[in-house]
Design a protein around this motif. Structure first.
Motif, mmCIF file in Angstrom:
data_model
loop_
_atom_site.group_PDB
_atom_site.id
_atom_site.type_symbol
_atom_site.label_atom_id
_atom_site.label_comp_id
_atom_site.label_asym_id
_atom_site.label_seq_id
_atom_site.Cartn_x
_atom_site.Cartn_y
_atom_site.Cartn_z
ATOM 1 N N GLU A 162 -13.792 -2.988 2.284
ATOM 2 C CA GLU A 162 -12.862 -3.027 3.425
ATOM 3 C C GLU A 162 -11.468 -2.596 3.012
ATOM 4 O O GLU A 162 -10.805 -1.826 3.701
ATOM 5 C CB GLU A 162 -12.796 -4.443 4.034
ATOM 6 N N LEU A 163 -11.029 -3.101 1.851
ATOM 7 C CA LEU A 163 -9.679 -2.758 1.383
ATOM 8 C C LEU A 163 -9.595 -1.265 1.049
ATOM 9 O O LEU A 163 -8.594 -0.606 1.346
ATOM 10 C CB LEU A 163 -9.308 -3.608 0.160
ATOM 11 N N GLU A 169 -7.159 4.885 4.914
ATOM 12 C CA GLU A 169 -6.635 5.152 6.266
ATOM 13 C C GLU A 169 -5.112 5.306 6.240
ATOM 14 O O GLU A 169 -4.556 6.201 6.860
ATOM 15 C CB GLU A 169 -7.030 4.014 7.226
ATOM 16 N N GLN A 170 -4.445 4.408 5.492
ATOM 17 C CA GLN A 170 -2.987 4.497 5.428
ATOM 18 C C GLN A 170 -2.552 5.756 4.671
ATOM 19 O O GLN A 170 -1.586 6.418 5.054
ATOM 20 C CB GLN A 170 -2.372 3.260 4.770
ATOM 21 N N THR A 213 0.842 -1.211 0.000
ATOM 22 C CA THR A 213 0.000 0.000 0.000
ATOM 23 C C THR A 213 0.871 1.252 0.000
ATOM 24 O O THR A 213 0.666 2.160 -0.813
ATOM 25 C CB THR A 213 -0.957 0.003 1.213
ATOM 26 N N GLN A 217 -9.125 0.591 4.257
ATOM 27 C CA GLN A 217 -7.763 0.394 4.783
ATOM 28 C C GLN A 217 -6.746 1.237 4.021
ATOM 29 O O GLN A 217 -5.863 1.864 4.619
ATOM 30 C CB GLN A 217 -7.376 -1.083 4.699
ATOM 31 N N ARG A 234 -11.899 -5.623 15.254
ATOM 32 C CA ARG A 234 -10.762 -4.704 15.077
ATOM 33 C C ARG A 234 -10.453 -3.933 16.363
ATOM 34 O O ARG A 234 -9.298 -3.744 16.726
ATOM 35 C CB ARG A 234 -11.071 -3.731 13.936
ATOM 36 N N ASP A 288 -8.048 -6.817 6.106
ATOM 37 C CA ASP A 288 -6.660 -6.642 6.535
ATOM 38 C C ASP A 288 -6.689 -6.051 7.940
ATOM 39 O O ASP A 288 -6.843 -4.850 8.104
ATOM 40 C CB ASP A 288 -5.918 -5.728 5.561
ATOM 41 N N ILE A 289 -6.611 -6.914 8.944
ATOM 42 C CA ILE A 289 -6.670 -6.463 10.340
ATOM 43 C C ILE A 289 -5.313 -6.746 10.982
ATOM 44 O O ILE A 289 -4.845 -7.886 10.951
ATOM 45 C CB ILE A 289 -7.799 -7.178 11.106
#
Length: 415
Positions: free
Chosen positions: A86-87, A93-94, A54, A90, A293, A311-312
């Motif tokens: 979900e991906l 967020e990154q 990522t 994630q 999570r 991806d947790i």
């Protein structure tokens, strides 16, 4: 030679965010892909999950936006496509974490969100949009999203987009973003006609990055299995593992019916768990993942279909309550642990009829998965040994040879 993030010529504000995020040094995929992307090239990268991919596309995207700041407010300049909601969350967020010290606006456009919420986002200035293909296409068709301003198109987990049937939508999105300057495509594997066909139309003379991670970055997963005599024995083994060994575990079950039965067993033993399964309402699915999570519950039951794209971090154990139907699915399952350089444990519960599958998995992994025992719960049945069947091919080949011999004898002397 790239040893530190400073060697990548990134802006001080991005380097500060990297340091605060606790990233030590670039992973193999980051050291290879980031310089190519910053050189203005299209990138075709193969990278397994958990290897820092990522950041391998987010960091050059952020640097590009810093190097070429926008003059006027307007629509998104960088579009990142992911196969699942979900991906997308994630990745966003990154990206926000790494853009902490910039003024860049990062948004997600996915299913399961009210139309008005997206309308508010689309009315603002966006710099990076992370989206799922289906929902984004709806907004493009409704003329709510403008692709003409897109300068970079990034595809994450392209192989899974193909598996999920998104190829025609991605082709259309590529056409809508035809004024772009660069395309970056990341996939767990570059093998197979599917990904090749996908990449031929999207990329222009790309730099190929095949990031088989070096030994120090490979997943540090400790594996073993326990044999079980009966379903009750299997449940006892699972209870023991969940209550005495694991901290945060994903338990994989092969069907929804099996999941419901296991859920009832765990609840009767006062073991709290969340669960996700196929065809589940999005809000309930989101709620289950959020509870797992944030640590409200430390056990998540999942079917393979439902676990796509999750991806947790900090999953200590992956438990195969049921073995999957194929060895490659097994590899995807256990890859949920030992992410970002951390260690993890994968445990399989194997009934007598599962032994051939366990043997196939070991051949596929090219490594032995050892059997372990729990005091008082050792299997009573003898470990079955399945002899390999002789290949039918051999006898067919013999028949062919016999026939050829007869034909030659018959035709001997004929001209």
């Amino acid at each position: 030679m790239i040893r530190t993030f400073a060697d990548l010529d990134l802006d001080p504000n991005i380097l500060q965010a990297i340091e605060e995020a606790g990233f030590d040094r670039p992973t193999h995929i980051q050291a290879q892909a980031i310089p190519e992307a910053l050189d203005g090239k299209d990138v075709l990268a193969s990278a397994p999950t958990g290897t820092g991919k990522t950041a391998a596309f987010v960091l050059p995207a952020l640097q590009y936006l810093q190097d070429f700041p926008r003059r006027n407010p307007g629509p998104a300049r960088i579009l990142i496509l992911t196969p699942t909601r979900e991906l997308a969350i994630q990745v966003a967020e990154q990206a926000k974490l790494l853009a902490t010290h910039t003024r860049l606006n990062i948004f997600t456009i996915t299913g399961g969100v009210q139309y008005q919420e997206h309308a508010d986002i689309l009315a603002q200035t966006q710099d990076i949009v992370v989206a799922t293909p289906g929902r984004l296409m709806e907004y493009i068709e409704a003329e709510r999203f403008d692709c003409r301003a897109i300068e970079w198109l990034i595809l994450d987990e392209a192989d899974r987009m193909l598996d999920m049937g998104f190829a025609p939508t991605v082709d259309r999105l590529s056409g809508e973003c035809r004024w772009r300057k660069q395309t970056l495509l990341f996939s767990a594997t570059l093998e197979g006609k599917g990904v090749e066909g996908f990449t031929a139309d999207l990329l222009n003379n790309p730099a190929k990055v095949d990031a088989e991670p070096p030994r120090r970055e490979r997943k540090k997963i400790t594996q073993w299995y326990h044999r079980a005599d009966t379903l009750t024995h299997k449940n006892d083994l699972l209870k023991k593992i969940l209550t005495e060994q694991s901290e945060r575990a994903i338990v994989f079950v092969k069907t929804r019916e099996r999941l419901a039965a296991l859920r009832a067993v765990l609840e009767s033993e006062q073991i709290e768990c969340a669960w996700i399964q196929g065809e589940m309402p999005q809000d309930r699915r989101n709620n289950a993942i959020a509870r797992f999570r944030d640590g409200t519950v430390n056990v998540l039951l999942a079917t393979d279909v439902a676990a796509r794209g999750i991806d947790i971090p900090d999953i200590s154990h992956v438990i195969n309550y049921d073995l999957p139907r194929t060895a490659d699915v097994f590899v995807h399952r256990i890859g949920r642990t030992a992410r970002a350089g951390k260690k993890g444990i994968a445990i399989s519960l194997v009934e007598a009829h599962d032994q051939p599958m366990m043997d196939r998995i070991q051949r596929y992994l090219k490594e032995e998965v050892k059997e372990r025992f729990i005091d008082g719960l050792r299997a009573k049945h003898k470990k079955p040994i399945f002899k390999k069947k002789k290949k039918v091919k051999t006898s067919a080949a013999k028949d062919k040879t016999k026939k050829q011999g007869k034909k030659q004898r018959k035709n001997k002397g004929k001209r």
